[in-house]
Design a protein around this motif. Structure first.
Motif, PDB file in Angstrom:
ATOM      1  N   GLU A  46       0.810  -1.083   0.011  1.00 41.95           N
ATOM      2  CA  GLU A  46      -0.029  -0.028  -0.072  1.00 41.95           C
ATOM      3  C   GLU A  46       0.860   1.178   0.057  1.00 41.95           C
ATOM      4  O   GLU A  46       0.640   2.144  -0.725  1.00 41.95           O
ATOM      5  N   GLU A  47       1.992   1.215   1.021  1.00 37.68           N
ATOM      6  CA  GLU A  47       2.941   2.425   0.824  1.00 37.68           C
ATOM      7  C   GLU A  47       3.454   2.448  -0.235  1.00 37.68           C
ATOM      8  O   GLU A  47       3.838   3.863  -0.890  1.00 37.68           O
ATOM      9  N   GLN A  48       3.993   1.527  -1.205  1.00 33.24           N
ATOM     10  CA  GLN A  48       4.565   1.606  -2.451  1.00 33.24           C
ATOM     11  C   GLN A  48       3.373   2.384  -3.505  1.00 33.24           C
ATOM     12  O   GLN A  48       3.908   3.084  -4.286  1.00 33.24           O
ATOM     13  N   VAL A  49       2.200   1.777  -3.515  1.00 33.23           N
ATOM     14  CA  VAL A  49       1.285   2.369  -4.217  1.00 33.23           C
ATOM     15  C   VAL A  49       0.906   3.916  -4.105  1.00 33.23           C
ATOM     16  O   VAL A  49       1.101   4.520  -4.774  1.00 33.23           O
ATOM     17  N   ARG A  50       0.931   4.232  -2.767  1.00 34.16           N
ATOM     18  CA  ARG A  50       0.740   5.598  -2.498  1.00 34.16           C
ATOM     19  C   ARG A  50       1.843   6.395  -2.826  1.00 34.16           C
ATOM     20  O   ARG A  50       1.687   7.567  -3.263  1.00 34.16           O
ATOM     21  N   SER A  51       3.148   6.030  -2.580  1.00 35.20           N
ATOM     22  CA  SER A  51       4.491   6.871  -3.061  1.00 35.20           C
ATOM     23  C   SER A  51       4.788   6.714  -4.423  1.00 35.20           C
ATOM     24  O   SER A  51       5.699   7.438  -5.053  1.00 35.20           O
ATOM     25  N   GLY A  52       4.066   5.710  -5.296  1.00 35.43           N
ATOM     26  CA  GLY A  52       4.563   5.828  -6.750  1.00 35.43           C
ATOM     27  C   GLY A  52       5.780   4.956  -7.119  1.00 35.43           C
ATOM     28  O   GLY A  52       5.983   4.895  -8.304  1.00 35.43           O
ATOM     29  N   SER A  53       6.201   4.168  -5.893  1.00 32.11           N
ATOM     30  CA  SER A  53       7.583   3.472  -6.324  1.00 32.11           C
ATOM     31  C   SER A  53       7.021   2.042  -6.730  1.00 32.11           C
ATOM     32  O   SER A  53       7.924   1.354  -6.860  1.00 32.11           O
ATOM     33  N   TYR A  54       5.802   1.722  -7.037  1.00 33.97           N
ATOM     34  CA  TYR A  54       5.598   0.554  -7.533  1.00 33.97           C
ATOM     35  C   TYR A  54       5.697   0.311  -9.054  1.00 33.97           C
ATOM     36  O   TYR A  54       5.527  -0.884  -9.458  1.00 33.97           O
ATOM     37  N   ILE A  55       5.949   1.206  -9.670  1.00 37.50           N
ATOM     38  CA  ILE A  55       6.203   1.078 -11.476  1.00 37.50           C
ATOM     39  C   ILE A  55       7.745   0.663 -11.415  1.00 37.50           C
ATOM     40  O   ILE A  55       8.509   1.548 -10.801  1.00 37.50           O
ATOM     41  N   ALA A  56       7.864  -0.310 -12.025  1.00 35.48           N
ATOM     42  CA  ALA A  56       9.267  -1.058 -12.488  1.00 35.48           C
ATOM     43  C   ALA A  56      10.231  -0.043 -13.221  1.00 35.48           C
ATOM     44  O   ALA A  56       9.490   0.530 -14.207  1.00 35.48           O
ATOM     45  N   ASP A  57      11.107  -0.146 -13.182  1.00 38.35           N
ATOM     46  CA  ASP A  57      12.153   0.458 -13.934  1.00 38.35           C
ATOM     47  C   ASP A  57      12.202  -0.290 -15.115  1.00 38.35           C
ATOM     48  O   ASP A  57      12.456  -1.474 -15.045  1.00 38.35           O
ATOM     49  N   PRO A  58      11.938   0.338 -16.303  1.00 36.26           N
ATOM     50  CA  PRO A  58      11.959  -0.310 -17.422  1.00 36.26           C
ATOM     51  C   PRO A  58      13.431  -0.974 -17.895  1.00 36.26           C
ATOM     52  O   PRO A  58      13.276  -1.864 -18.800  1.00 36.26           O
ATOM     53  N   ALA A  59      14.436  -0.288 -17.497  1.00 32.11           N
ATOM     54  CA  ALA A  59      15.766  -0.928 -17.881  1.00 32.11           C
ATOM     55  C   ALA A  59      16.135  -2.289 -17.068  1.00 32.11           C
ATOM     56  O   ALA A  59      16.744  -2.978 -17.747  1.00 32.11           O
ATOM     57  N   THR A  60      15.411  -2.235 -16.115  1.00 33.95           N
ATOM     58  CA  THR A  60      15.656  -3.741 -15.353  1.00 33.95           C
ATOM     59  C   THR A  60      14.460  -4.540 -15.229  1.00 33.95           C
ATOM     60  O   THR A  60      14.865  -5.725 -14.995  1.00 33.95           O
ATOM     61  N   GLU A  61      13.363  -4.244 -15.999  1.00 32.80           N
ATOM     62  CA  GLU A  61      12.137  -5.110 -16.146  1.00 32.80           C
ATOM     63  C   GLU A  61      12.231  -5.893 -17.335  1.00 32.80           C
ATOM     64  O   GLU A  61      12.639  -5.508 -18.527  1.00 32.80           O
ATOM     65  N   LYS A  62      12.070  -7.194 -17.022  1.00 33.53           N
ATOM     66  CA  LYS A  62      12.524  -8.100 -18.272  1.00 33.53           C
ATOM     67  C   LYS A  62      10.937  -7.992 -19.273  1.00 33.53           C
ATOM     68  O   LYS A  62       9.816  -7.598 -18.375  1.00 33.53           O
ATOM     69  N   PRO A  63      10.778  -8.138 -20.360  1.00 36.05           N
ATOM     70  CA  PRO A  63       9.573  -7.924 -21.140  1.00 36.05           C
ATOM     71  C   PRO A  63       8.679  -9.259 -20.628  1.00 36.05           C
ATOM     72  O   PRO A  63       9.261 -10.243 -20.486  1.00 36.05           O
ATOM     73  N   PRO A  64       7.493  -9.022 -21.011  1.00 36.56           N
ATOM     74  CA  PRO A  64       6.577 -10.258 -20.693  1.00 36.56           C
ATOM     75  C   PRO A  64       6.799 -11.592 -21.671  1.00 36.56           C
ATOM     76  O   PRO A  64       7.411 -11.170 -22.857  1.00 36.56           O
ATOM     77  N   PRO A  65       6.508 -12.561 -21.581  1.00 37.52           N
ATOM     78  CA  PRO A  65       6.844 -13.516 -22.338  1.00 37.52           C
ATOM     79  C   PRO A  65       6.249 -13.621 -23.674  1.00 37.52           C
ATOM     80  O   PRO A  65       6.680 -14.389 -24.636  1.00 37.52           O
ATOM     81  N   HIS A  66       5.172 -13.000 -23.869  1.00 39.11           N
ATOM     82  CA  HIS A  66       4.468 -12.865 -25.274  1.00 39.11           C
ATOM     83  C   HIS A  66       5.114 -11.853 -26.168  1.00 39.11           C
ATOM     84  O   HIS A  66       4.951 -11.907 -27.322  1.00 39.11           O
ATOM     85  N   TYR A  67       6.286 -11.339 -25.813  1.00 38.35           N
ATOM     86  CA  TYR A  67       7.128 -10.478 -26.715  1.00 38.35           C
ATOM     87  C   TYR A  67       8.187 -11.218 -27.390  1.00 38.35           C
ATOM     88  O   TYR A  67       8.718 -12.074 -26.852  1.00 38.35           O
TER      89      TYR A  67
END
Length: 67
Positions: A46-67
């Motif tokens: 809940e704290e992560q959602v409120r602070s906006g830190s729940y969005i993953a960094d695109p540089a470190t996030e793997k693409p979904p398996p369907h890409y």
């Protein structure tokens, strides 16, 4: 059934009830540990959602398996 047999039967019954109570207490204690852990994780999310830190960094996030 005489009085001694009745007392023996009651004592055996009480022994089984004591064992069952102990087992239920252990299960309940374990469940409360899980509930506490999940409550802490939920509060953290809940704290992560409120602070906006729940969005993953695109540089470190793997693409979904369907890409």
């Amino acid at each position: 059934m005489d009085q001694d047999e009745r007392i023996d039967a009651l004592e055996a019954r009480i022994a089984y009830q004591d064992q069952t109570i102990e087992e239920l207490n252990a299960a309940l204690t374990e469940q409360w540990k899980v509930i506490d852990l999940l409550s802490k994780k939920l509060a953290m999310m809940e704290e992560q959602v409120r602070s906006g830190s729940y969005i993953a960094d695109p540089a470190t996030e793997k693409p979904p398996p369907h890409y």
